[in-house]
Write a protein that holds these residues in place. Structure first.
Motif, PDB file in Angstrom:
ATOM      1  N   GLY A 287      -7.727 -41.987 -15.321  1.00  0.00           N
ATOM      2  CA  GLY A 287      -7.143 -42.858 -16.337  1.00  0.00           C
ATOM      3  C   GLY A 287      -8.163 -43.375 -17.333  1.00  0.00           C
ATOM      4  N   GLU A 288      -9.434 -43.369 -16.959  1.00  0.00           N
ATOM      5  CA  GLU A 288     -10.486 -43.862 -17.841  1.00  0.00           C
ATOM      6  C   GLU A 288     -11.221 -42.709 -18.523  1.00  0.00           C
ATOM      7  N   VAL A 289     -12.064 -42.016 -17.780  1.00  0.00           N
ATOM      8  CA  VAL A 289     -12.801 -40.891 -18.364  1.00  0.00           C
ATOM      9  C   VAL A 289     -11.850 -39.755 -18.756  1.00  0.00           C
ATOM     10  N   GLY A 290     -10.805 -39.536 -17.958  1.00  0.00           N
ATOM     11  CA  GLY A 290      -9.825 -38.508 -18.315  1.00  0.00           C
ATOM     12  C   GLY A 290      -9.162 -38.808 -19.646  1.00  0.00           C
ATOM     13  N   SER A 291      -8.752 -40.050 -19.830  1.00  0.00           N
ATOM     14  CA  SER A 291      -8.121 -40.439 -21.100  1.00  0.00           C
ATOM     15  C   SER A 291      -9.101 -40.366 -22.258  1.00  0.00           C
ATOM     16  N   ALA A 292     -10.348 -40.765 -22.019  1.00  0.00           N
ATOM     17  CA  ALA A 292     -11.367 -40.685 -23.058  1.00  0.00           C
ATOM     18  C   ALA A 292     -11.622 -39.239 -23.468  1.00  0.00           C
ATOM     19  N   CYS A 293     -11.601 -38.336 -22.489  1.00  0.00           N
ATOM     20  CA  CYS A 293     -11.773 -36.911 -22.776  1.00  0.00           C
ATOM     21  C   CYS A 293     -10.641 -36.403 -23.665  1.00  0.00           C
ATOM     22  N   VAL A 294      -9.421 -36.852 -23.382  1.00  0.00           N
ATOM     23  CA  VAL A 294      -8.271 -36.499 -24.222  1.00  0.00           C
ATOM     24  C   VAL A 294      -8.498 -36.980 -25.653  1.00  0.00           C
ATOM     25  N   MET A 295      -8.883 -38.232 -25.784  1.00  0.00           N
ATOM     26  CA  MET A 295      -9.052 -38.815 -27.110  1.00  0.00           C
ATOM     27  C   MET A 295     -10.133 -38.097 -27.914  1.00  0.00           C
ATOM     28  N   ALA A 296     -11.238 -37.778 -27.247  1.00  0.00           N
ATOM     29  CA  ALA A 296     -12.318 -37.073 -27.940  1.00  0.00           C
ATOM     30  C   ALA A 296     -11.899 -35.660 -28.325  1.00  0.00           C
ATOM     31  N   ALA A 297     -11.169 -34.996 -27.435  1.00  0.00           N
ATOM     32  CA  ALA A 297     -10.738 -33.613 -27.694  1.00  0.00           C
ATOM     33  C   ALA A 297      -9.814 -33.530 -28.899  1.00  0.00           C
ATOM     34  N   VAL A 298      -8.857 -34.463 -28.998  1.00  0.00           N
ATOM     35  CA  VAL A 298      -7.920 -34.397 -30.129  1.00  0.00           C
ATOM     36  C   VAL A 298      -8.616 -34.782 -31.430  1.00  0.00           C
ATOM     37  N   ALA A 299      -9.606 -35.695 -31.339  1.00  0.00           N
ATOM     38  CA  ALA A 299     -10.345 -36.089 -32.545  1.00  0.00           C
ATOM     39  C   ALA A 299     -11.111 -34.897 -33.112  1.00  0.00           C
ATOM     40  N   VAL A 300     -11.822 -34.182 -32.246  1.00  0.00           N
ATOM     41  CA  VAL A 300     -12.589 -33.019 -32.694  1.00  0.00           C
ATOM     42  C   VAL A 300     -11.672 -31.920 -33.193  1.00  0.00           C
ATOM     43  N   GLN A 302      -8.732 -32.124 -34.521  1.00  0.00           N
ATOM     44  CA  GLN A 302      -8.203 -32.459 -35.848  1.00  0.00           C
ATOM     45  C   GLN A 302      -9.267 -32.254 -36.919  1.00  0.00           C
ATOM     46  N   LEU A 303     -10.496 -32.677 -36.639  1.00  0.00           N
ATOM     47  CA  LEU A 303     -11.571 -32.534 -37.617  1.00  0.00           C
ATOM     48  C   LEU A 303     -11.794 -31.074 -37.999  1.00  0.00           C
ATOM     49  N   PHE A 304     -11.635 -30.176 -37.048  1.00  0.00           N
ATOM     50  CA  PHE A 304     -11.842 -28.760 -37.315  1.00  0.00           C
ATOM     51  C   PHE A 304     -10.561 -28.042 -37.746  1.00  0.00           C
ATOM     52  N   GLY A 305      -9.556 -28.825 -38.158  1.00  0.00           N
ATOM     53  CA  GLY A 305      -8.373 -28.245 -38.773  1.00  0.00           C
ATOM     54  C   GLY A 305      -7.276 -27.824 -37.827  1.00  0.00           C
ATOM     55  N   GLY A 306      -7.275 -28.348 -36.610  1.00  0.00           N
ATOM     56  CA  GLY A 306      -6.239 -27.997 -35.653  1.00  0.00           C
ATOM     57  C   GLY A 306      -4.860 -28.427 -36.108  1.00  0.00           C
ATOM     58  N   SER A 307      -3.862 -27.619 -35.805  1.00  0.00           N
ATOM     59  CA  SER A 307      -2.473 -27.969 -36.096  1.00  0.00           C
ATOM     60  C   SER A 307      -2.001 -29.002 -35.068  1.00  0.00           C
ATOM     61  N   PRO A 308      -0.893 -29.676 -35.318  1.00  0.00           N
ATOM     62  CA  PRO A 308      -0.361 -30.599 -34.305  1.00  0.00           C
ATOM     63  C   PRO A 308      -0.168 -29.926 -32.948  1.00  0.00           C
ATOM     64  N   GLN A 309       0.237 -28.663 -32.941  1.00  0.00           N
ATOM     65  CA  GLN A 309       0.433 -27.935 -31.687  1.00  0.00           C
ATOM     66  C   GLN A 309      -0.899 -27.687 -30.983  1.00  0.00           C
ATOM     67  N   GLN A 310      -1.929 -27.344 -31.736  1.00  0.00           N
ATOM     68  CA  GLN A 310      -3.253 -27.125 -31.149  1.00  0.00           C
ATOM     69  C   GLN A 310      -3.871 -28.439 -30.662  1.00  0.00           C
ATOM     70  N   ILE A 311      -3.630 -29.511 -31.386  1.00  0.00           N
ATOM     71  CA  ILE A 311      -4.133 -30.826 -30.978  1.00  0.00           C
ATOM     72  C   ILE A 311      -3.485 -31.243 -29.661  1.00  0.00           C
ATOM     73  N   GLU A 312      -2.176 -31.047 -29.554  1.00  0.00           N
ATOM     74  CA  GLU A 312      -1.467 -31.377 -28.313  1.00  0.00           C
ATOM     75  C   GLU A 312      -1.952 -30.504 -27.165  1.00  0.00           C
ATOM     76  N   CYS A 313      -2.240 -29.245 -27.443  1.00  0.00           N
ATOM     77  CA  CYS A 313      -2.750 -28.325 -26.433  1.00  0.00           C
ATOM     78  C   CYS A 313      -4.105 -28.796 -25.911  1.00  0.00           C
ATOM     79  N   ALA A 314      -4.982 -29.219 -26.809  1.00  0.00           N
ATOM     80  CA  ALA A 314      -6.296 -29.730 -26.417  1.00  0.00           C
ATOM     81  C   ALA A 314      -6.157 -30.964 -25.543  1.00  0.00           C
ATOM     82  N   ALA A 315      -5.232 -31.845 -25.913  1.00  0.00           N
ATOM     83  CA  ALA A 315      -5.003 -33.069 -25.138  1.00  0.00           C
ATOM     84  C   ALA A 315      -4.534 -32.749 -23.726  1.00  0.00           C
ATOM     85  N   GLU A 316      -3.604 -31.810 -23.614  1.00  0.00           N
ATOM     86  CA  GLU A 316      -3.074 -31.451 -22.293  1.00  0.00           C
ATOM     87  C   GLU A 316      -4.178 -30.888 -21.407  1.00  0.00           C
ATOM     88  N   MET A 317      -4.994 -29.998 -21.954  1.00  0.00           N
ATOM     89  CA  MET A 317      -6.076 -29.407 -21.167  1.00  0.00           C
ATOM     90  C   MET A 317      -7.097 -30.456 -20.743  1.00  0.00           C
TER      91      MET A 317
END
Length: 407
Positions: A287-300, A302-317
């Motif tokens: 819930g802590e580091v796992g959630s932080a990993c999600v947040m960092a993954a979606v931020a990166v 998006q910065l590299f041009g990910g679509s909403p579907q790719q951003i959601e995919c990164a978050a799930e992984m």
């Protein structure tokens, strides 16, 4: 859902649950009873089990000063609503107690009076599930950060600008510090040396080495009880700053781009907080580091041009590969394995973001499903693996009797 301001809070480490939450409760109770001669504070469950290592008593005493405060440690009592329970009592001149107030520190610096407590309606977002949010932004042609602005208003950018400023300062001060971290484990700061060594690597290794040093820097500042930003907690405060600091200084992204990435990261953290938990005492470190990993993954992503579907995919992984992560701090200090976990989660965030960018964003398990799985997994974890320092690495490490400087 509440505002993403509830995800990003600025304050002293080393623990949002053990320092920020109790400090907030102590200030409220102090303001209620300015006439009191002193106070008694009973700490229960996980809050008592690891409170000394997290400096819970110190922050309460400092907040209620100059009034004397008696701290009572009751790790043997676990309240039904949440394991991080507190009870405040006002004492008169003869020591008689009155107006007992029970409150809980439920993660991310937030407090609650319990399941039946009435609270001010702070709802900002009408949708709670990411699948519903995705449907909305698809229909409206919005990105995730535009969805945040749609509900939070333009003033959210000033708030996130302050958050980003504190995050950068936290990394830079951490890189400039050296020596032994407080607490008695004799853990030496690594960020400065890691950063120096990273600059000597070739480009293909330098990226990962630099990100590790940034994560260590922020997490070590947290261990020193420095000023940090919960993202979404103090114990995981190094992950998001590390990857975004790297995005700015190694990839040239502007502060404006990074604020948009923070908005998206906050939205995903908010979905986790609303539908599961970001409290290590409730669901473990997933819930802590796992959630932080999600947040960092979606931020990166998006910065590299990910679509909403790719951003959601990164978050799930990012969450999928943190499922079951225990919260087992040695001696209750936010140091081992917490600091190193921040660095590993930052690197994993980069990996899953790249993996998602290579894909078309389609996958079988949705982010909402993995968040629900995290919640159920956390409920199934025995309490000794949820911040109590009674199991896992906490029992394989150093005993308190072997330490120096632990009060």
């Amino acid at each position: 859902m509440d505002s993403i301001k509830e995800i990003y809070k600025i304050g002293h480490g080393p623990s949002s649950s053990h320092t920020m939450g109790p400090a907030k409760a102590a200030k409220i109770y102090l303001d209620r009873h300015p006439e009191a001669s002193g106070f008694r504070v009973n700490l229960y469950g996980s809050l008592a089990a690891t409170g000394k290592g997290h400096q819970t008593d110190a922050i309460i005493i400092r907040t209620m000063a100059p009034k004397p405060v008696e701290i009572v440690w009751r790790a043997d009592i676990v309240k039904d609503f949440h394991t991080n329970g507190m009870q405040f009592e006002a004492l008169d001149g003869s020591g008689a107690a009155s107006d007992a107030w029970t409150v809980y520190s439920i993660g991310g610096g937030e407090i609650s009076e319990g399941p039946q407590a009435s609270r001010e309606d702070r709802t900002v977002y009408t949708l709670n599930l990411l699948s519903d949010i995705q449907k909305f932004i698809e229909e409206e042609g919005l990105s995730f950060w535009e969805y945040v602005e749609h509900y939070e208003g333009e003033e959210i950018w000033d708030y996130l600008a302050e958050v980003w400023s504190v995050m950068q300062k936290c990394v830079e001060e951490g890189l400039d510090n050296d020596g032994i971290l407080p607490g008695g484990l004799r853990v030496r700061s690594k960020a400065k040396q890691y950063h120096i060594r990273a600059t000597g690597y070739k480009a293909n290794l330098q990226t990962r080495a630099l990100v590790s040093s940034y994560a260590l820097a922020a997490a070590e500042m947290n261990a020193r009880a420095g000023i940090v930003v919960t993202a979404p907690t103090c114990g995981s405060c190094g992950v998001v700053p590390a990857v975004l600091y790297h995005m700015k200084h190694s990839h040239g992204f502007s502060d404006k781009d990074i604020l948009k990435a923070l908005a998206t990261a906050g939205l995903f953290g908010n979905v986790i907080r609303t539908n599961a938990s970001i409290s290590g005492a409730e669901v473990g470190c997933q819930g802590e580091v796992g959630s932080a990993c999600v947040m960092a993954a979606v931020a990166v992503n998006q910065l590299f041009g990910g679509s909403p579907q790719q951003i959601e995919c990164a978050a799930e992984m990012a969450m999928e590969h943190n499922l079951g992560l225990t919260c087992d701090p040695v001696c209750g200090l936010v140091q081992i394995p917490c600091i190193e976990r921040n660095a590993m989660a930052a690197l994993r965030a980069l990996d899953v973001s790249l993996y998602a960018l290579l894909s078309d964003g389609k996958h079988l398990i949705s982010f909402d499903k993995v968040v629900d799985t995290m919640k159920r997994t956390g409920k199934d974890l025995p309490s000794l693996y949820k911040e109590t320092a009674e199991g896992g690495l906490a029992t394989a490490g150093v005993r308190k009797s072997q330490l120096t400087g632990v009060k």
